[in-house]
Design an enzyme around this catalytic site. Structure first.
Site, short mmCIF file in Angstrom:
data_model
loop_
_atom_site.label_atom_id
_atom_site.label_comp_id
_atom_site.label_asym_id
_atom_site.label_seq_id
_atom_site.Cartn_x
_atom_site.Cartn_y
_atom_site.Cartn_z
N PRO A 1 0.82 -1.21 0.00
CA PRO A 1 0.00 0.00 0.00
C PRO A 1 0.86 1.26 0.00
O PRO A 1 1.13 1.84 1.04
CB PRO A 1 -0.83 -0.12 1.29
CG PRO A 1 -0.11 -1.10 2.15
CD PRO A 1 0.77 -1.94 1.27
N CYS A 2 1.27 1.68 -1.16
CA CYS A 2 2.14 2.86 -1.27
C CYS A 2 1.44 4.07 -0.69
O CYS A 2 2.08 5.00 -0.22
CB CYS A 2 2.46 3.12 -2.74
SG CYS A 2 2.82 1.64 -3.65
N HIS A 3 0.15 4.07 -0.75
CA HIS A 3 -0.59 5.22 -0.25
C HIS A 3 -0.43 5.36 1.26
O HIS A 3 -0.78 6.36 1.84
CB HIS A 3 -2.07 5.06 -0.63
CG HIS A 3 -2.72 3.87 -0.03
ND1 HIS A 3 -2.79 2.65 -0.68
CD2 HIS A 3 -3.31 3.70 1.17
CE1 HIS A 3 -3.44 1.81 0.12
NE2 HIS A 3 -3.75 2.40 1.24
#
Length: 112
Positions: free
Chosen positions: A56-58
């Site tokens: 989850p780069c976010h």
DNA sequence: ATTTGCTCAGCTC
DNA sequence: GAGCTGAGCAAAT
């Protein structure tokens, strides 16, 4: 000991990011310090990201509480997504209360 | 609060 | 083999 393999670093980053609970975020420098690498390397690894689903780069942001790059295509979407996760926002910036960095280090017995 | 400079590692020529 | 760019960070003003 083996040198820090590029692929190995990525693996570690993914593990750390997945380890972050919902509603919390970590900064690049946090992961970088934990792995003993530079924050840019972490960003670079996220760009490479072979499995964006497990990473989850976010959930990874800047130390300046800014969202970072991620995707300049829909920056609004990222903020909304984090907000839905339960991350508190502060005027287009992530609230410090949602930062999990310190907790992460403590969890790894690093103590900072 | 805003601006400038530096650093480190991967990617390209 | 050398140079460039970058999903950042830190320091100075």
């Amino acid at each position: 000991m083996k040198e820090t393999s590029w692929n190995d670093i990525k693996e570690a980053i993914y593990m750390l990011v997945q380890l972050v609970p919902i509603g919390k975020v970590v900064s690049y420098s946090a992961i970088a310090k934990v792995l003993g690498i530079s924050p840019r390397t972490v960003a670079r690894a996220l760009v490479q990201n072979p499995m964006p689903i497990i990473v989850p780069c976010h959930r990874v942001i800047m130390k300046n509480r800014n969202l970072g790059g991620y995707t300049p295509r829909n920056p609004q979407f990222k903020r909304k997504l984090l907000e839905i996760e339960g991350v508190a926002f502060e005027n287009s910036k992530v609230s410090r209360t949602s930062i999990y960095d310190k907790e992460l280090w403590h969890k790894l017995d690093l103590s900072l």
